[in-house]
Design an enzyme around this catalytic site. Structure first.
Site, mmCIF file in Angstrom:
data_model
loop_
_atom_site.group_PDB
_atom_site.id
_atom_site.type_symbol
_atom_site.label_atom_id
_atom_site.label_comp_id
_atom_site.label_asym_id
_atom_site.label_seq_id
_atom_site.Cartn_x
_atom_site.Cartn_y
_atom_site.Cartn_z
ATOM 1 N N ASP A 1 0.880 -1.173 0.000
ATOM 2 C CA ASP A 1 0.000 0.000 0.000
ATOM 3 C C ASP A 1 0.913 1.217 0.000
ATOM 4 O O ASP A 1 2.127 1.114 0.226
ATOM 5 C CB ASP A 1 -0.870 -0.009 1.265
ATOM 6 C CG ASP A 1 -1.775 1.229 1.360
ATOM 7 O OD1 ASP A 1 -2.242 1.723 0.312
ATOM 8 O OD2 ASP A 1 -2.006 1.706 2.485
ATOM 9 N N SER A 2 0.301 2.375 -0.200
ATOM 10 C CA SER A 2 1.080 3.607 -0.119
ATOM 11 C C SER A 2 1.502 3.893 1.332
ATOM 12 O O SER A 2 2.454 4.629 1.552
ATOM 13 C CB SER A 2 0.238 4.766 -0.636
ATOM 14 O OG SER A 2 -1.002 4.780 0.044
ATOM 15 N N TYR B 1 -0.790 8.411 -2.437
ATOM 16 C CA TYR B 1 -0.895 8.142 -3.863
ATOM 17 C C TYR B 1 -2.166 8.806 -4.425
ATOM 18 O O TYR B 1 -2.233 9.110 -5.616
ATOM 19 C CB TYR B 1 -1.010 6.629 -4.128
ATOM 20 C CG TYR B 1 0.271 5.830 -4.018
ATOM 21 C CD1 TYR B 1 1.453 6.381 -3.521
ATOM 22 C CD2 TYR B 1 0.297 4.491 -4.406
ATOM 23 C CE1 TYR B 1 2.603 5.611 -3.426
ATOM 24 C CE2 TYR B 1 1.442 3.725 -4.325
ATOM 25 C CZ TYR B 1 2.595 4.285 -3.823
ATOM 26 O OH TYR B 1 3.735 3.520 -3.733
ATOM 27 N N GLY B 2 -3.157 8.981 -3.545
ATOM 28 C CA GLY B 2 -4.499 9.383 -3.979
ATOM 29 C C GLY B 2 -4.572 10.718 -4.691
ATOM 30 O O GLY B 2 -5.527 10.997 -5.409
ATOM 31 N N CYS C 1 -4.165 -1.251 -2.025
ATOM 32 C CA CYS C 1 -4.364 0.194 -2.136
ATOM 33 C C CYS C 1 -5.348 0.395 -3.283
ATOM 34 O O CYS C 1 -5.111 -0.100 -4.395
ATOM 35 C CB CYS C 1 -3.025 0.866 -2.449
ATOM 36 S SG CYS C 1 -3.163 2.604 -2.881
ATOM 37 N N ASN C 2 -6.448 1.062 -2.990
ATOM 38 C CA ASN C 2 -7.466 1.247 -4.024
ATOM 39 C C ASN C 2 -6.958 2.111 -5.170
ATOM 40 O O ASN C 2 -7.241 1.853 -6.334
ATOM 41 C CB ASN C 2 -8.719 1.884 -3.425
ATOM 42 C CG ASN C 2 -9.497 0.884 -2.611
ATOM 43 O OD1 ASN C 2 -10.380 0.224 -3.119
ATOM 44 N ND2 ASN C 2 -9.150 0.745 -1.345
ATOM 45 N N THR C 3 -6.197 3.153 -4.837
ATOM 46 C CA THR C 3 -5.713 4.063 -5.867
ATOM 47 C C THR C 3 -4.775 3.321 -6.819
ATOM 48 O O THR C 3 -4.879 3.462 -8.044
ATOM 49 C CB THR C 3 -4.982 5.259 -5.211
ATOM 50 O OG1 THR C 3 -5.773 5.750 -4.133
ATOM 51 C CG2 THR C 3 -4.732 6.361 -6.200
ATOM 52 N N GLU D 1 -3.839 9.057 9.101
ATOM 53 C CA GLU D 1 -2.385 8.884 9.310
ATOM 54 C C GLU D 1 -1.931 9.682 10.539
ATOM 55 O O GLU D 1 -0.949 9.350 11.191
ATOM 56 C CB GLU D 1 -1.598 9.331 8.066
ATOM 57 C CG GLU D 1 -1.784 8.435 6.844
ATOM 58 C CD GLU D 1 -0.825 7.245 6.797
ATOM 59 O OE1 GLU D 1 0.256 7.312 7.387
ATOM 60 O OE2 GLU D 1 -1.175 6.236 6.140
ATOM 61 N N CYS E 1 -11.162 2.793 0.160
ATOM 62 C CA CYS E 1 -9.783 3.173 0.478
ATOM 63 C C CYS E 1 -9.393 2.316 1.672
ATOM 64 O O CYS E 1 -10.177 2.190 2.622
ATOM 65 C CB CYS E 1 -9.729 4.654 0.830
ATOM 66 S SG CYS E 1 -8.133 5.165 1.496
ATOM 67 N N THR E 2 -8.196 1.722 1.599
ATOM 68 C CA THR E 2 -7.846 0.765 2.646
ATOM 69 C C THR E 2 -7.617 1.419 4.006
ATOM 70 O O THR E 2 -7.524 0.732 5.015
ATOM 71 C CB THR E 2 -6.614 -0.067 2.226
ATOM 72 O OG1 THR E 2 -5.634 0.818 1.667
ATOM 73 C CG2 THR E 2 -6.981 -1.104 1.202
ATOM 74 N N HIS E 3 -7.530 2.743 4.047
ATOM 75 C CA HIS E 3 -7.413 3.422 5.345
ATOM 76 C C HIS E 3 -8.747 3.509 6.088
ATOM 77 O O HIS E 3 -8.777 3.619 7.310
ATOM 78 C CB HIS E 3 -6.924 4.860 5.150
ATOM 79 C CG HIS E 3 -5.453 4.992 4.939
ATOM 80 N ND1 HIS E 3 -4.824 4.528 3.816
ATOM 81 C CD2 HIS E 3 -4.494 5.568 5.695
ATOM 82 C CE1 HIS E 3 -3.536 4.801 3.895
ATOM 83 N NE2 HIS E 3 -3.303 5.437 5.023
HETATM 84 N N1 DGL Z 1 -4.391 3.434 0.706
HETATM 85 C C1 DGL Z 1 -4.779 4.349 -0.340
HETATM 86 C C2 DGL Z 1 -6.012 3.828 -1.051
HETATM 87 O O1 DGL Z 1 -6.560 2.805 -0.673
HETATM 88 C C3 DGL Z 1 -5.048 5.717 0.201
HETATM 89 C C4 DGL Z 1 -3.841 6.448 0.661
HETATM 90 C C5 DGL Z 1 -3.183 7.271 -0.415
HETATM 91 O O2 DGL Z 1 -3.792 8.218 -0.941
HETATM 92 O O3 DGL Z 1 -2.063 6.964 -0.725
HETATM 93 O O4 DGL Z 1 -6.448 4.443 -1.997
#
Ligand code: DGL
Length: 267
Positions: free
Chosen positions: A10-11, A42-43, A73-75, A152, A184-186
Site C-alpha cells: 500500500d502507499s 498516492y491518492g 491500495c485502491n488508488t 495517518e 480506500c484501505t485506510h
Molecule cells: N491506501 C490508499 C487507497 O486505498 C489511500 C492512501 C493514499 O492516498 O495513498 O487508496
C-alpha cells in the site's frame, strides 16, 4: 514456492487492514508488507506517477521472493493493476473487484455511495465495475481527500475528522444511499465513527475481508497455499520510518507490528 511469503503493498499503513484479514483467513501464511510511506499519498498523484510507484513496489516484493502479490491500495489498483498483470507473471490481485462483490452481495443494494481518494474516484474504476455487474444502480461517488491525512495523524475520533466526514457524507445521505463503500484501505479505521454518524440502515462495505477470500480462492486454484499448521510471520517494510508509525500500525493490526525495516526502492 508454497512456503514463500505473500507480498502485500500500500502507499502507507492502510493496507494493514488487508493484512489483518489475510492473517485471520490464512493464519499460516507468511506475509511481507511494503508501505510506501515516503511517497504517501498516492491518492492525489497522477495516474502515470501511481503506475510508476506501483511498478517499483511490485519489483521490490518480487526481489524478496514472494509467491503472489496483493495491491492493498485502491488508488494503485484503480490505475495500475491491468498494467502490472500484463507485465509480471506472478499472480497479482487488487482490492476493487473484492469490494464491488461485497457491495453487491446484498440483493437490495440500489443506491451506492463511494468514498475514496480523488485518484480512485477520477479513475471511475468502481463506478464501471459496479455498473457492469448490475444495471439500474444509483451510484454516488464522493472524493474524500482529507480523510487519509487525518487517519495517518491518528485523528480517528476527533472533532476535525467528524466535521470533515459530515461534509463528505451529508450529500450522500441526502441522496438516500443504502450502502456506503469504503473504497480506500485506510477507511475501515473510521467504521466506529461512521456508524455513529450514518443512519442505521446504511450498510458499510470494505474490501479487506472479501479481498482475503479472493486471495484464498486464487492460491487454492494455483496450488500455492502454504502447507503448515503453525502461525505465519509478518515482515514490515516501509520506505520512510517515522515514530508515529508503530502506534498507527498497532491500531491497524490490533497487535504489535514487530520489527520494522526500511525499504529502498528502485535499487
Ligand atoms: N491506501 C490508499 C487507497 O486505498 C489511500 C492512501 C493514499 O492516498 O495513498 O487508496
Amino acid at each position: 514456492m508454497n512456503s514463500a511469503p505473500l507480498g502485500i503493498f500500500d502507499s502507507g499503513v492502510g493496507g494493514l487492514t488487508v493484512v489483518r484479514a489475510v492473517q485471520e483467513l490464512l493464519p499460516s501464511e507468511d506475509i511481507l508488507y511494503l508501505g510506501d510511506t515516503a511517497r504517501l499519498p498516492y491518492g492525489s498523484k497522477s495516474p502515470e506517477t501511481i503506475r510508476h510507484f506501483a511498478d517499483e513496489d511490485v519489483r521490490f516484493l518480487i526481489s524478496k521472493g514472494v509467491k503472489a502479490i496483493v495491491v492493498a491500495c485502491n488508488t494503485a489498483t484503480a490505475h495500475a493493476l491491468p498494467q502490472l498483470r500484463e507485465q509480471y507473471r506472478i499472480p497479482i490481485l487488487g482490492v476493487i473487484e473484492a469490494g464491488v462483490e461485497a457491495a453487491l452481495a446484498d440483493e437490495r443494494s440500489e443506491r451506492i455511495g463511494i468514498i475514496a481518494t480523488r485518484g480512485t474516484i477520477r479513475s471511475h474504476a468502481y463506478q464501471h465495475a459496479l455498473a457492469l455487474r448490475r444495471t439500474g444502480l444509483m451510484i454516488h461517488p464522493q472524493a474524500a481527500p482529507l480523510l487519509v491525512p487525518l487517519i495517518e495523524e491518528n485523528w480517528i475520533d476527533h472533532p476535525a475528522t467528524r466535521a470533515v466526514l459530515k461534509t463528505y457524507l451529508d450529500p450522500l445521505v441526502e441522496k438516500g444511499i443504502d450502502t456506503l463503500m469504503l473504497a480506500c484501505t485506510h477507511y475501515p479505521l473510521l467504521i466506529p465513527v461512521l456508524r455513529e454518524m450514518l443512519p442505521d440502515d446504511v450498510r458499510l462495505v470494505d474490501s479487506a475481508t472479501t479481498c482475503a477470500e479472493h486471495l484464498k480462492r486464487e492460491l487454492t486454484a494455483l496450488e500455492l497455499l502454504k502447507d503448515a499448521n503453525f502461525e505465519g510471520g509478518l515482515q514490515l517494510y516501509l520506505t520512510d520510518l517515522s515514530e508515529e508509525f508503530e502506534a498507527l500500525a498497532r491500531q491497524f493490526l490490533k497487535r504489535s507490528p514487530g520489527r520494522i525495516q526500511r525499504a529502498i526502492l528502485g535499487a
